[in-house]
Design a protein around this motif. Structure first.
Motif, short mmCIF file in Angstrom:
data_model
loop_
_atom_site.label_atom_id
_atom_site.label_comp_id
_atom_site.label_asym_id
_atom_site.label_seq_id
_atom_site.Cartn_x
_atom_site.Cartn_y
_atom_site.Cartn_z
N GLY A 13 -1.41 -50.27 -24.07
CA GLY A 13 -1.27 -48.90 -23.58
C GLY A 13 0.07 -48.60 -22.97
O GLY A 13 0.25 -47.57 -22.31
N GLU A 14 1.06 -49.47 -23.19
CA GLU A 14 2.38 -49.24 -22.61
C GLU A 14 3.15 -48.17 -23.38
O GLU A 14 4.08 -47.56 -22.86
N GLY A 36 1.70 -62.48 -36.69
CA GLY A 36 1.12 -63.72 -36.18
C GLY A 36 0.74 -63.63 -34.72
O GLY A 36 -0.37 -64.00 -34.33
N PHE A 37 1.64 -63.11 -33.91
CA PHE A 37 1.38 -63.01 -32.48
C PHE A 37 0.42 -61.86 -32.18
O PHE A 37 -0.51 -62.00 -31.39
N MET A 81 6.10 -54.79 -30.12
CA MET A 81 5.80 -53.36 -29.95
C MET A 81 4.30 -53.12 -30.09
O MET A 81 3.70 -52.36 -29.31
N MET A 82 3.69 -53.79 -31.05
CA MET A 82 2.26 -53.60 -31.26
C MET A 82 1.44 -54.16 -30.09
O MET A 82 0.42 -53.60 -29.72
N LEU A 83 1.92 -55.27 -29.51
CA LEU A 83 1.23 -55.81 -28.34
C LEU A 83 1.32 -54.82 -27.17
O LEU A 83 0.35 -54.59 -26.46
N PRO A 135 -6.71 -54.63 -38.25
CA PRO A 135 -7.96 -55.12 -37.64
C PRO A 135 -7.94 -55.12 -36.12
O PRO A 135 -8.90 -54.67 -35.49
N LYS A 136 -6.85 -55.57 -35.53
CA LYS A 136 -6.76 -55.61 -34.06
C LYS A 136 -6.75 -54.19 -33.48
O LYS A 136 -7.35 -53.93 -32.45
N LEU A 137 -6.03 -53.30 -34.17
CA LEU A 137 -5.94 -51.94 -33.66
C LEU A 137 -7.30 -51.24 -33.73
O LEU A 137 -7.64 -50.44 -32.86
#
Lengths: 289, 537
Positions: free
Chosen positions: B246-247, A249-250, B239-241, B264-266
Motif C-alpha cells: 500500500g505504499e 521471484g521476490f 515496486m510490486m512489493l 496471483p499475488k495481486l
C-alpha cells in the motif's frame, strides 16, 4: 642427503602447509568445501539433472523432477545452480589471478627497487585506493558490454591495490635481510633475487591474499550481476539472483529461485576466508592481511 | 514506597500522553487521503521510468510532463479518437491546411497567457532542436498565428494522420524557451512551466521523487487529486512489493503493462484491482535492418521467422495473456486489421530457406556461413533495462542456433540503444517493442518504424511499400483506407521487415480503494480521464 621421490613429495606437501591441516580444522573445512565446488564445476554436465538452458513450465515449485523448482523461463534452478558454480568460480579465480599478478608485481618492484620506482608505483596505488572501487566497477561494467570477460577484466583491474600495499611492506622487510644482501654481493641479478628469494619469502601473504582476492572478486561479480550488469548468457549465482529479483521471484516468494544462489555465494566466500585462517592465534600473516 | 508510587503515576501519565498522541496521529492519518468528501489528497505513483534530468529531452521527464504539466493542441482519448486539448476545434478541407481554434483562458504556470504564438514558436523551436521531430513533422511547411487563438498549419501534402502526430507535441512557453539555446541543458524550474493541471514542485534526484501539486489557476475543470508523487523504483519486483504493502497507489509504465507473474499475488490482495486491455502496440518485435548486407534478403528474414517457437514464447512470456501473432505485424485491435498468415514454427522449413538463400555450413562447425563464404555472426541488439527482452533474446538465440545461425547478443543501455536505432542505424537486428502512439504515427500501421524516411528501424525504402504508405497518408475514403491497410499488412507478411515475437495484453493493477481509473491506449492509466475522475470508493 638426497631425498627419495616419496620423501620429496612429503616435503613439498609439507611446504604447502597441507601437512598441518589436521591442526587447522577451519582451513581443512575451507579446502573440502572448495574441492567440492571445483568438482561440481568441472563435472557439471554429469551432476546437473537437466540442461540448464532447457526451457519448460515457468515458476514450478521444488519437486522430485526439479529439486529447486524452475525459473521464469522454466529452466531447472538446481542445474543452473551447478553450472553457475563454473561461471562464478571462473570469474572469481581469473579476476583474482589478474589482481594478484598486478598487485604482486607492483608491490615487489616498488619494495625491492625503491627510489623513483617506489614513489611512482605506490603513488599510483594510492590513487587507485582513493577511488571507490564498486561504483567505478559499476560505471565501467555499464559502459562496456555485459560479458563475462569484461567483468573479469574490470574486477581484476580494480582489485589489486591492497595486495600491492601488503606485498610492498613485506618486500621492504625481506630486501633488508642478510641473505638477500649476500646474494646481491655474490653478483646475482635483481630479477633472479626477486624470483628465487623475495617472491618465495612473500608467498604466504600472496596465498592468503589470493584467497581473499578470489572471494572479493566473486562478491563484486555478484554485486554487478545483481545490478543487471552481468553476462546473461553465462549465468552466475549473482545473475540468478538478478533474474529472480527482476522477474517475479521476490514478489512471489519463490525462495527456491533466489535463496540457493545467495547461500552458495555465502558458503564459497566463507570457504575462501577459511583458507586464510591460521591455527595459531599469534599468526603474523593474519596480522598482515 | 512513596517514591515508587510517584514514579508509577508519572509513568502512567506519560504513557497516557504518548498514547493519546498516537491516537491523534492515527486519526489524522485516516483522514489524510481525502479532503472534503471524495477528493484524493495525494496519489502516489510508482514507476521504473527513471528521470535522469528535468530537461524536456529527458525521456522519462518528458513522459511525465506530457501526462501532468504540459498539454498539446489535441490528444488521444480513451477510445483512441483524437479529442480536443488546447485546441477546442479544428478544420481542414484538403488535409493540407489545418486551422486550430484554441482555448481563450489558458495560462502558463507563471501566470502568463497561452497564445497561438506559443504554438508557432514550439513547432519552429522543436524543428531546430529535436532531431526526431524532423522525421515526424518533415512535411510541415509553415505555422501561422493570425491571432492569439488561431493557428494555421500547412503541410506539403495531405496528412491523414497529422493530428495523431500533433497529439505527441507538447506546447512550450515562448517567453521561457526563446532564450534557451540548448534544451538538453535547461533543467531549472522554469523548464517545468507548462499549461497542464499540475505544477512540478520538486524533484529529488537522489531518490527520483517527483512531487506535483494542483495548479490553482488551471484554465479547465479542476482535477480530482490535489497532489501527486511519482516514486522511482529501480526494479519492478520492489515496486510490486511496495504496491502490495500500500505504499503506492498504482504502478505505471508507459505503453506497457506488468508481467502475468505478478497477478496471483495481486489477486490475493483485497485492496488491489487488475484491469486487462488489448495492447495497441507490440510487446516484443524482432527488427531487421534491410540496409545491411544479408538482412536485405527476404528469404533470410522468412527463415528466421520459421525458426521461432511462438507457442513457447507465448506460454513463457504471456502466461495466457497473449496470442500468437500474424505475419502481418499489426495487432488485432488495430482498425482495418487483416488476418494474414499465422507465424509458424517449422525448423525444417527454416533450414530449407536458409539453404536456398545461400547460408550453408561449409566448414562443419555447426553454424552457417554467409552466401559469400564469410563467417556469419549476426548481432542482435537488446536494451539492458528491458529484462524481459534480455530473456526473450536468450530464447531467440536458442532458436537461431538450432537452425545454424550463430547470433551474437549485444546488450546495451537505453541511451546507446536509442541512438543506434533512431540515428546511427548501424544495427543488424534488434529486439524492441512498439507503442500504441508509435504504431499510429506517420501513416499508421507501424509504418513509421519500418519506413526509412521516418524512424525506420527496419530501414525499408522499397517503392512498393512507400507507395502504399503515401497513399494511406492522403486517403480519406474509409473503403480505400481499408484496402490500403490490407495491402500494407500483406506486404509485411510477405517481406517480413519485422517479426512480432510475442504480444501480451496490458495488465494494469491499481488501488481498488479509489474508483475512476481509466485506461488510455496511448498514455496508459495515467491520463486526464483518471486525473479528473478518480475519487475515493
Amino acid at each position: 642427503m638426497e631425498l627419495s621421490l616419496p620423501g620429496k613429495l612429503i616435503k613439498r606437501l609439507s611446504d604447502t602447509g597441507i601437512k598441518s591441516l589436521d591442526q587447522n580444522p577451519l582451513r581443512s573445512l575451507g579446502i573440502i568445501i572448495l574441492t567440492v565446488l571445483v568438482l561440481a564445476a568441472v563435472f557439471a554436465p554429469y551432476l546437473a539433472p537437466h540442461d540448464p538452458k532447457q526451457t519448460g513450465i515457468p515458476h514450478q515449485s521444488p519437486s522430485s523432477e526439479h529439486l529447486l523448482g524452475t525459473n521464469d523461463l522454466g529452466q531447472d534452478v538446481f542445474s543452473e545452480l551447478i553450472y553457475g558454480t563454473r561461471v562464478s568460480l571462473t570469474i572469481g579465480f581469473l579476476s583474482g589471478i589478474i589482481s594478484i599478478v598486478i598487485g604482486v608485481t607492483v608491490g615487489i618492484f616498488a619494495g625491492y627497487f625503491r627510489g623513483w620506482a617506489e614513489e611512482l608505483l605506490m603513488g599510483t596505488t594510492d590513487v587507485f585506493l582513493l577511488i571507490p572501487s564498486l561504483p567505478l566497477m559499476i560505471i565501467l561494467a555499464a559502459y562496456l558490454n555485459p560479458s563475462m570477460w569484461n567483468i573479469i577484466v574490470v574486477v581484476g583491474l580494480l582489485g589489486w591495490c591492497s595486495t600491492a600495499r601488503l606485498v610492498h611492506s613485506r618486500v621492504l622487510q625481506v630486501r633488508e635481510m642478510q641473505f638477500i644482501e649476500s646474494t646481491r654481493a655474490l653478483g646475482y641479478s635483481d630479477i633472479y633475487i626477486i624470483i628465487r628469494h623475495v617472491l618465495v619469502n612473500t608467498k604466504d601473504i600472496i596465498y592468503a591474499k589470493f584467497s581473499l582476492a578470489v572471494a572479493s572478486a566473486m562478491l563484486s561479480e555478484a554485486s554487478l550481476s545483481f545490478l543487471g550488469l552481468g553476462d546473461p548468457l553465462n549465468i552466475s549465482w549473482g545473475e540468478m539472483i538478478h533474474f529472480a529479483f527482476s522477474r517475479g521471484g521476490f514478489a512471489n516468494d519463490l525462495w527456491w529461485w533466489y535463496l540457493p544462489p545467495g547461500l552458495m555465494i555465502c558458503v564459497t566466500l566463507l570457504a575462501f576466508i577459511m583458507l586464510t585462517m591460521e591455527g595459531r592465534k599469534d599468526s603474523k600473516i593474519l596480522e598482515l592481511i | 514506597m512513596k517514591y515508587i508510587t510517584k514514579l508509577l503515576i508519572i509513568t502512567v501519565l506519560i504513557s497516557c500522553v504518548l498514547l493519546s498522541g498516537c491516537t491523534q496521529t492515527s486519526e489524522n492519518s485516516t483522514d489524510s487521503p481525502t479532503v472534503g468528501d471524495n477528493r484524493i489528497q495525494k496519489l502516489v505513483i510508482g514507476t521504473t521510468n527513471k528521470v535522469e534530468d528535468t530537461n524536456m529531452n529527458d525521456y522519462s521527464f518528458g513522459l511525465f510532463s506530457s501526462r501532468l504539466t504540459h498539454r498539446a493542441l489535441v490528444t488521444i482519448g480513451a477510445n483512441g479518437d483524437i479529442v480536443p486539448d488546447l485546441a477546442t476545434s479544428w478544420d481542414t478541407s484538403d488535409l493540407k491546411t489545418w486551422t486550430f481554434h484554441m482555448v481563450g483562458n489558458a495560462t502558463w504556470h507563471d501566470g502568463k497567457p497561452l497564445t497561438a504564438q506559443d504554438v508557432r514558436f514550439t513547432m519552429d523551436y522543436q524543428k531546430k532542436n529535436n532531431p526526431t521531430w524532423k522525421s515526424v513533422f518533415a512535411g510541415l511547411l509553415s505555422v501561422e498565428a493570425p491571432d492569439n487563438q488561431t493557428v494555421i498549419m500547412t503541410l506539403d501534402k495531405p496528412g491523414f494522420n497529422f493530428l495523431i502526430n500533433l497529439a505527441t507535441c507538447r506546447v512550450l512557453p515562448e517567453h521561457i524557451y526563446k532564450n534557451v539555446e540548448d534544451p538538453k541543458k535547461f533543467n531549472t524550474p522554469d523548464a517545468w512551466i507548462g499549461t497542464g493541471p499540475y505544477v512540478l514542485k520538486s524533484f529529488d534526484k537522489a531518490t527520483g521523487l517527483l512531487h506535483y501539486e494542483i495548479y490553482d489557476q488551471y484554465w479547465g475543470q479542476s482535477p480530482a487529486i490535489d497532489q501527486i508523487d511519482i516514486r522511482y523504483f529501480a526494479n519492478t519486483d520492489t515496486m510490486m512489493l511496495a504496491f502490495q504493502k500500500g505504499e503506492i497507489d498504482v504502478p505505471y509504465a508507459y505503453a506497457t503493462g506488468y508481467s502475468p507473474y505478478y497477478v496471483p499475488k495481486l489477486l490475493d490482495n483485497e485492496n488491489i484491482g487488475i484491469m486487462t486491455q488489448k495492447n495497441g502496440g507490440i510487446t516484443s518485435v524482432l527488427w531487421f535492418n534491410e540496409n545491411k548486407t544479408y538482412f536485405d534478403s527476404k528469404t533470410f528474414r522468412q527463415a528466421v521467422s520459421y525458426a521461432i517457437d511462438y507457442e513457447e514464447m507465448k506460454n513463457i512470456f504471456t502466461s495466457g495473456y497473449g496470442s500468437i501473432p500474424d505475419a502481418g505485424f499489426v495487432p488485432q485491435s488495430t482498425l482495418y486489421y487483416k488476418e494474414t498468415r499465422p507465424l509458424a514454427y517449422d525448423v525444417n522449413k527454416s533450414k530449407d530457406l536458409l539453404d536456398a538463400a545461400g547460408f550453408k555450413d561449409t566448414n562443419g562447425d555447426g553454424f552457417r556461413e554467409a552466401p559469400d563464404g564469410k563467417k556469419f555472426q549476426p548481432v542482435l541488439l537488446i536494451r539492458s533495462d528491458k529484462v524481459e527482452h534480455v530473456r526473450a533474446a536468450e530464447m531467440l538465440k536458442k532458436y537461431m542456433n538450432a537452425v545454424g545461425i550463430d547470433v551474437q547478443l549485444k546488450i546495451m543501455d537505453r541511451s546507446s540503444f536509442g541512438d543506434i536505432l533512431d540515428f546511427e542505424k548501424t544495427h543488424e537486428m534488434a529486439l524492441a517493442r512498439t507503442t500504441y502512439a508509435g504504431m499510429q504515427t506517420g501513416s499508421g500501421y507501424g509504418s513509421s518504424y519500418i519506413d526509412q524516411r521516418i524512424y525506420g528501424w527496419s530501414m525499408v525504402n522499397d517503392s512498393k511499400f512507400q507507395t502504399i504508405v503515401d497513399q494511406l497518408m492522403t486517403t480519406i475514403d474509409s473503403e480505400k483506407r481499408r484496402d490500403l491497410a490490407g495491402q500494407l499488412q500483406d506486404y509485411y507478411a510477405d517481406e517480413m521487415p519485422a517479426i512480432t515475437v510475442y504480444n501480451m495484453d496490458i495488465i494494469q493493477p491499481y488501488n481498488k480503494n479509489y474508483v475512476g481509473w481509466v485506461y488510455n491506449p496511448s498514455s496508459g492509466i495515467l491520463n486526464y480521464d483518471t486525473l479528473f475522475g478518480l475519487h475515493k470508493a
